[in-house]
Motif scaffolding. Sequence first.
Motif, PDB file in Angstrom:
ATOM      1  N   TRP A  35       0.829  -1.212   0.000  1.00  0.00           N
ATOM      2  CA  TRP A  35       0.000   0.000   0.000  1.00  0.00           C
ATOM      3  C   TRP A  35       0.864   1.263   0.000  1.00  0.00           C
ATOM      4  CZ3 TRP A  35      -5.394   0.290   0.006  1.00  0.00           C
ATOM      5  CH2 TRP A  35      -5.938   1.562   0.242  1.00  0.00           C
ATOM      6  N   GLN A  36       1.844   1.287   0.871  1.00  0.00           N
ATOM      7  CA  GLN A  36       2.657   2.489   1.026  1.00  0.00           C
ATOM      8  C   GLN A  36       3.433   2.824  -0.253  1.00  0.00           C
ATOM      9  OE1 GLN A  36       3.814   4.289   4.406  1.00  0.00           O
ATOM     10  NE2 GLN A  36       1.614   3.974   4.602  1.00  0.00           N
ATOM     11  N   THR A  37       3.995   1.815  -0.914  1.00  0.00           N
ATOM     12  CA  THR A  37       4.786   2.092  -2.113  1.00  0.00           C
ATOM     13  C   THR A  37       3.900   2.487  -3.284  1.00  0.00           C
ATOM     14  OG1 THR A  37       4.855  -0.300  -2.575  1.00  0.00           O
ATOM     15  CG2 THR A  37       6.754   0.677  -1.477  1.00  0.00           C
ATOM     16  N   HIS A  38       2.742   1.857  -3.432  1.00  0.00           N
ATOM     17  CA  HIS A  38       1.838   2.269  -4.507  1.00  0.00           C
ATOM     18  C   HIS A  38       1.322   3.684  -4.262  1.00  0.00           C
ATOM     19  CE1 HIS A  38       1.738  -1.985  -5.808  1.00  0.00           C
ATOM     20  NE2 HIS A  38       1.376  -1.468  -6.963  1.00  0.00           N
ATOM     21  N   TRP A  39       1.014   4.001  -3.001  1.00  0.00           N
ATOM     22  CA  TRP A  39       0.549   5.354  -2.691  1.00  0.00           C
ATOM     23  C   TRP A  39       1.637   6.376  -3.005  1.00  0.00           C
ATOM     24  CZ3 TRP A  39       1.903   9.616  -0.027  1.00  0.00           C
ATOM     25  CH2 TRP A  39       0.923  10.596   0.145  1.00  0.00           C
ATOM     26  N   ALA A  40       2.858   6.102  -2.567  1.00  0.00           N
ATOM     27  CA  ALA A  40       3.945   7.059  -2.772  1.00  0.00           C
ATOM     28  C   ALA A  40       4.232   7.271  -4.253  1.00  0.00           C
ATOM     29  CB  ALA A  40       5.202   6.580  -2.049  1.00  0.00           C
ATOM     30  N   ALA A  41       4.151   6.198  -5.046  1.00  0.00           N
ATOM     31  CA  ALA A  41       4.436   6.312  -6.471  1.00  0.00           C
ATOM     32  C   ALA A  41       3.451   7.231  -7.180  1.00  0.00           C
ATOM     33  CB  ALA A  41       4.412   4.930  -7.116  1.00  0.00           C
ATOM     34  N   VAL A  42       2.224   7.294  -6.676  1.00  0.00           N
ATOM     35  CA  VAL A  42       1.189   8.109  -7.320  1.00  0.00           C
ATOM     36  C   VAL A  42       1.067   9.485  -6.679  1.00  0.00           C
ATOM     37  CG1 VAL A  42      -1.284   8.277  -7.815  1.00  0.00           C
ATOM     38  CG2 VAL A  42      -0.117   6.081  -8.058  1.00  0.00           C
ATOM     39  N   PHE A  43       0.968   9.533  -5.354  1.00  0.00           N
ATOM     40  CA  PHE A  43       0.605  10.780  -4.674  1.00  0.00           C
ATOM     41  C   PHE A  43       1.792  11.549  -4.099  1.00  0.00           C
ATOM     42  CE2 PHE A  43      -3.194   8.071  -4.377  1.00  0.00           C
ATOM     43  CZ  PHE A  43      -4.094   8.890  -5.035  1.00  0.00           C
ATOM     44  N   ALA A  44       2.938  10.904  -3.975  1.00  0.00           N
ATOM     45  CA  ALA A  44       4.123  11.615  -3.489  1.00  0.00           C
ATOM     46  C   ALA A  44       5.154  11.786  -4.593  1.00  0.00           C
ATOM     47  CB  ALA A  44       4.736  10.873  -2.297  1.00  0.00           C
ATOM     48  N   GLU A  45       4.717  11.605  -5.815  1.00  0.00           N
ATOM     49  CA  GLU A  45       5.626  11.749  -6.953  1.00  0.00           C
ATOM     50  C   GLU A  45       6.189  13.173  -6.987  1.00  0.00           C
ATOM     51  OE1 GLU A  45       5.607  10.675 -11.737  1.00  0.00           O
ATOM     52  OE2 GLU A  45       3.712  11.058 -10.682  1.00  0.00           O
ATOM     53  N   GLY A  46       7.513  13.268  -7.022  1.00  0.00           N
ATOM     54  CA  GLY A  46       8.164  14.572  -7.039  1.00  0.00           C
ATOM     55  C   GLY A  46       8.312  15.217  -5.676  1.00  0.00           C
ATOM     56  N   ARG A  47       7.797  14.586  -4.636  1.00  0.00           N
ATOM     57  CA  ARG A  47       7.913  15.119  -3.273  1.00  0.00           C
ATOM     58  C   ARG A  47       9.144  14.538  -2.584  1.00  0.00           C
ATOM     59  NH1 ARG A  47       3.461  18.668  -1.560  1.00  0.00           N
ATOM     60  NH2 ARG A  47       1.692  18.132  -2.895  1.00  0.00           N
ATOM     61  N   ARG A  48       9.648  15.272  -1.614  1.00  0.00           N
ATOM     62  CA  ARG A  48      10.789  14.768  -0.846  1.00  0.00           C
ATOM     63  C   ARG A  48      10.302  13.768   0.193  1.00  0.00           C
ATOM     64  NH1 ARG A  48      13.481  15.886   3.953  1.00  0.00           N
ATOM     65  NH2 ARG A  48      12.092  17.634   4.496  1.00  0.00           N
ATOM     66  N   LEU A  49      10.899  12.570   0.188  1.00  0.00           N
ATOM     67  CA  LEU A  49      10.586  11.562   1.188  1.00  0.00           C
ATOM     68  C   LEU A  49      11.585  11.638   2.335  1.00  0.00           C
ATOM     69  CD1 LEU A  49       9.685   8.362  -0.895  1.00  0.00           C
ATOM     70  CD2 LEU A  49       8.269  10.358  -0.349  1.00  0.00           C
ATOM     71  N   ASP A  50      11.101  11.320   3.522  1.00  0.00           N
ATOM     72  CA  ASP A  50      11.958  11.281   4.708  1.00  0.00           C
ATOM     73  C   ASP A  50      11.518  10.067   5.523  1.00  0.00           C
ATOM     74  OD1 ASP A  50      13.422  11.634   6.995  1.00  0.00           O
ATOM     75  OD2 ASP A  50      12.871  13.734   7.299  1.00  0.00           O
ATOM     76  N   VAL A  51      12.114   8.926   5.222  1.00  0.00           N
ATOM     77  CA  VAL A  51      11.738   7.666   5.860  1.00  0.00           C
ATOM     78  C   VAL A  51      12.749   7.358   6.956  1.00  0.00           C
ATOM     79  CG1 VAL A  51      11.213   5.224   5.492  1.00  0.00           C
ATOM     80  CG2 VAL A  51      10.787   6.894   3.659  1.00  0.00           C
ATOM     81  N   ARG A  52      12.271   7.239   8.175  1.00  0.00           N
ATOM     82  CA  ARG A  52      13.161   7.055   9.329  1.00  0.00           C
ATOM     83  C   ARG A  52      12.995   5.651   9.902  1.00  0.00           C
ATOM     84  NH1 ARG A  52      14.155  13.015  11.842  1.00  0.00           N
ATOM     85  NH2 ARG A  52      13.829  14.125   9.862  1.00  0.00           N
ATOM     86  N   TYR A  53      14.110   4.912   9.933  1.00  0.00           N
ATOM     87  CA  TYR A  53      14.139   3.560  10.470  1.00  0.00           C
ATOM     88  C   TYR A  53      14.761   3.595  11.860  1.00  0.00           C
ATOM     89  CZ  TYR A  53      13.352   2.033   5.616  1.00  0.00           C
ATOM     90  OH  TYR A  53      12.846   1.836   4.358  1.00  0.00           O
ATOM     91  N   VAL A  54      14.120   2.912  12.790  1.00  0.00           N
ATOM     92  CA  VAL A  54      14.664   2.763  14.137  1.00  0.00           C
ATOM     93  C   VAL A  54      15.193   1.343  14.262  1.00  0.00           C
ATOM     94  CG1 VAL A  54      14.202   2.907  16.611  1.00  0.00           C
ATOM     95  CG2 VAL A  54      12.940   4.386  15.014  1.00  0.00           C
ATOM     96  N   ARG A  55      16.500   1.223  14.518  1.00  0.00           N
ATOM     97  CA  ARG A  55      17.130  -0.100  14.622  1.00  0.00           C
ATOM     98  C   ARG A  55      17.669  -0.317  16.028  1.00  0.00           C
ATOM     99  NH1 ARG A  55      17.967  -2.329   9.496  1.00  0.00           N
ATOM    100  NH2 ARG A  55      17.760  -0.836   7.759  1.00  0.00           N
ATOM    101  N   ASP A  56      17.655  -1.571  16.457  1.00  0.00           N
ATOM    102  CA  ASP A  56      18.234  -1.896  17.758  1.00  0.00           C
ATOM    103  C   ASP A  56      19.741  -2.110  17.610  1.00  0.00           C
ATOM    104  OD1 ASP A  56      18.614  -4.441  16.686  1.00  0.00           O
ATOM    105  OD2 ASP A  56      17.010  -5.379  17.849  1.00  0.00           O
ATOM    106  N   ALA A  57      20.390  -2.507  18.699  1.00  0.00           N
ATOM    107  CA  ALA A  57      21.847  -2.634  18.699  1.00  0.00           C
ATOM    108  C   ALA A  57      22.337  -3.690  17.715  1.00  0.00           C
ATOM    109  CB  ALA A  57      22.331  -2.967  20.111  1.00  0.00           C
TER     110      ALA A  57
END
Length: 342
Positions: A35-57
């Motif tokens: 869902w997220q990738t299909h949405w981004a491909a259509v509605f966030a096209e040309g927009r700056r993405l800022d995806v933040r991953y939280v990782r453990d040690a």
Amino acid sequence: MKIECADRLDPGEAAAWDAVAGAARLRCPFLGWTWQTHWAAVFAEGRRLDVRYVRDADGRVLAILPLYETESGALELLGGAEVSDYLDLIAVAGHEEEAWAALLAARAAERARWVLHAVPAASPTVRALPALAATVGLCADVMLEERCPVLGLPSSWDTYLASLSGKHRHELTRKIRRFEREAPDGRAVVVRGPEAVAARLGDFLALHRRSRVGKAKFMDERMERFFRGALPALAEHDGVALWFLEAAGAPIASFVCLEWDGTVGLYNSGFAPEAASLSPGLVLLSHLIRDAIARGRARFDFLRGEERYKLEFEPTLEKVFRVTIGRDAAPPPRQHPEGSPA
């Protein structure tokens, strides 16, 4: 914990993304990779993405905050308030508060405002974020955005009917009988699987656009592109059912249902205005609920919006919130498009 930032959705992270989404408290399609990738491909096209991953040690992903820039100084969750009924930090259950603490500490000096739409009331984001934000000099405003009507499903259709008030039970059964009397060849048809869903999406889209002017405006070229991409992709994993009510060999009502975690969600609808006297939407909706009960589903979620036809089924209203994080007050709320199935 370590925070990693990305400016794109990396297919190499798809498995880790879905592993986190599958271990979250809220396991719904709106948060999954498809869902997220299909949405981004259509509605966030040309927009700056800022995806933040939280990782453990050990480098394991515990949480993901997928944002995109809507305007200078403002970031919102991928998925969009107009398209996704539930959104949130995607986090392994039990790790939400520590993930938020790490994300807030990492962004304490940033000026951008984060706007999180459609966050369910049960989420730790609603409960814990204001206090966590305050520890790093930020403000988190939590405001009611909408309510989702939800049915807890019993063991049988007859039990459900008996639970309704006399007025609503009488009206529902009267309309079902009238349809059966006036459209003796009428039938409900369900379509599943990617090829079958793709093949009949055109029928749904035609009914949707005919329903009323607002729906035709909602289903523009971009929205149709999203539907045609995302729904067959979700159907590959049994996440979509496309329902039709047919009479005289033609569809007169249709629903797109999303399915997850013992829940059937009523995502979108369409109907033929000339068949309104037959109440095709309510008749078809009764088939959906009856089918969900027969398949042992626990919940029927009408999703966001308190339209009258939903309330006639006597659901419980569950709140969803808009959470704004920053150094100033939250902006005014935006309206979510509504629909009505006749």
